[in-house]
Write an enzyme that holds these catalytic residues in place. Structure first.
Site, PDB file in Angstrom:
ATOM      1  N   LYS A  11     -21.483 -64.714  31.760  1.00 19.23           N
ATOM      2  CA  LYS A  11     -20.874 -65.672  30.938  1.00 19.23           C
ATOM      3  C   LYS A  11     -20.022 -66.763  32.072  1.00 19.23           C
ATOM      4  CE  LYS A  11     -20.008 -62.416  27.387  1.00 19.23           C
ATOM      5  NZ  LYS A  11     -19.539 -62.261  25.868  1.00 19.23           N
ATOM      6  N   GLU A 162     -27.792 -59.159  18.639  1.00 11.51           N
ATOM      7  CA  GLU A 162     -26.235 -58.907  19.037  1.00 11.51           C
ATOM      8  C   GLU A 162     -25.450 -59.552  17.897  1.00 11.51           C
ATOM      9  OE1 GLU A 162     -25.404 -59.519  23.613  1.00 11.51           O
ATOM     10  OE2 GLU A 162     -25.674 -61.490  22.686  1.00 11.51           O
ATOM     11  N   GLY A 168     -17.609 -58.920  22.708  1.00  8.70           N
ATOM     12  CA  GLY A 168     -16.398 -58.772  23.411  1.00  8.70           C
ATOM     13  C   GLY A 168     -15.212 -58.272  22.403  1.00  8.70           C
TER      14      GLY A 168
HETATM   15  C1  PEP Z   1     -22.782 -60.649  25.350  1.00  7.90           C
HETATM   16  O1  PEP Z   1     -22.246 -61.435  25.984  1.00  7.90           O
HETATM   17  O2  PEP Z   1     -24.080 -60.634  25.141  1.00  7.90           O
HETATM   18  C2  PEP Z   1     -21.966 -59.337  25.177  1.00  7.90           C
HETATM   19  C3  PEP Z   1     -22.719 -58.412  24.531  1.00  7.90           C
HETATM   20  O3  PEP Z   1     -20.874 -59.185  25.713  1.00  7.90           O
HETATM   21  P1  PEP Z   1     -19.752 -57.823  25.583  1.00  7.90           P
HETATM   22  O4  PEP Z   1     -20.820 -56.555  26.070  1.00  7.90           O
HETATM   23  O5  PEP Z   1     -18.733 -57.980  26.419  1.00  7.90           O
HETATM   24  O6  PEP Z   1     -19.644 -57.358  24.005  1.00  7.90           O
END
Ligand code: PEP
Length: 246
Positions: A11, A162, A168
């Site tokens: 990110k 996801e 997050g």
């Molecule tokens: C992502 O940014 O794709 C993600 C899965 O973040 P996190 O692992 O921090 O939840």
């Protein structure tokens, strides 16, 4: 057998110098049982790519037009000039904060395949959709619309499932949810691409994956790896994720 793939999405974190330190530390400690990568911000891509021999280095986005009046955007050719061959597309933060649509993501997937870049295409439902029992409808639609009318090496595409409510937040999906939804996505790949693509394409789970929970996701038959945010930023925890792949 699909080879597991773990990619860290950095990110808007880390400078070039941090990327150099990270890659120097990690690159020699990878192994052949999986594919491993990082997606640094644009400004650190050159450095990461320069020092990486084994790590995949992915961009976090790309524009679908080759050039033009698109202030703040980066083209495929610009990534290729840096040696970049992978790109994350349609991350939920891009969908949420920058109004990225399935239609735009589809255009991006097309230009990636036309130019030999491998896309990691993100799909996933919001909390509201999850609570309204709409996960299947949403991920099937996103898979269909993002991957419509493709030509080229479609089997090289990677999908990241996801759930937005797990990114997050520290709230990860159960292994059963991850497995069931990745299986639905794989089923949709049959409709939108082919049986062969459905069997070949790797589907990652992403959402608060950490060293202490990655093994349960990797054990699922339709989960072929992970897209990881927070736990990919530190060398030690990234290497624990790497070593969870056997
Ligand atoms: C992502 O940014 O794709 C993600 C899965 O973040 P996190 O692992 O921090 O939840």
């Amino acid at each position: 057998m699909r080879k597991p793939i773990i990619v860290g999405n950095w990110k808007m974190n880390k400078l070039s110098k941090d990327a150099m330190d990270f890659v120097k530390e990690v690159d020699g400690k990878l192994h052949d049982a999986g594919d491993f990568g990082i997606a640094p911000p644009y400004t650190a891509l050159w450095t990461a790519q320069h020092y990486a021999e084994n790590l995949i280095v992915a961009a976090q986005n790309v524009h679908f037009e080759p050039s033009g009046a698109y202030t703040g955007e980066v083209s495929i050719e610009m990534l290729q000039e840096l040696g970049i061959k992978w790109v994350i597309l349609g991350h939920s933060e891009r969908r949420q904060y920058y109004n990225e649509t399935d239609e735009a993501i589809n255009k991006k997937v097309k230009v990636c395949l036309e130019n030999g870049l491998t896309p990691i295409v993100c799909v996933g439902e919001t909390l509201e959709e999850f609570e309204a029992d709409k996960t299947e409808e949403v991920v099937r639609r996103q898979t269909r619309d993002c991957l419509a009318n493709l030509e080229g090496d479609v089997n090289s595409i990677v999908i990241a499932y996801e759930p937005v409510w797990a990114i997050g937040t520290g709230k990860s999906a159960t292994k059963e949810i991850a497995q069931d939804t990745c299986a639905l996505i794989r089923d949709e790949l049959k409709n939108v691409l082919s049986q062969e693509a459905a069997e070949t394409i790797r589907i990652q789970y992403g959402g608060s994956v950490k060293p202490d929970n990655i093994a349960e996701y990797l054990a699922q038959p339709d989960v072929d790896g992970a897209l990881v945010g927070g736990a990919s930023l530190k060398v030690d925890s990234f290497l624990e994720l790497v070593n969870a792949v056997k």
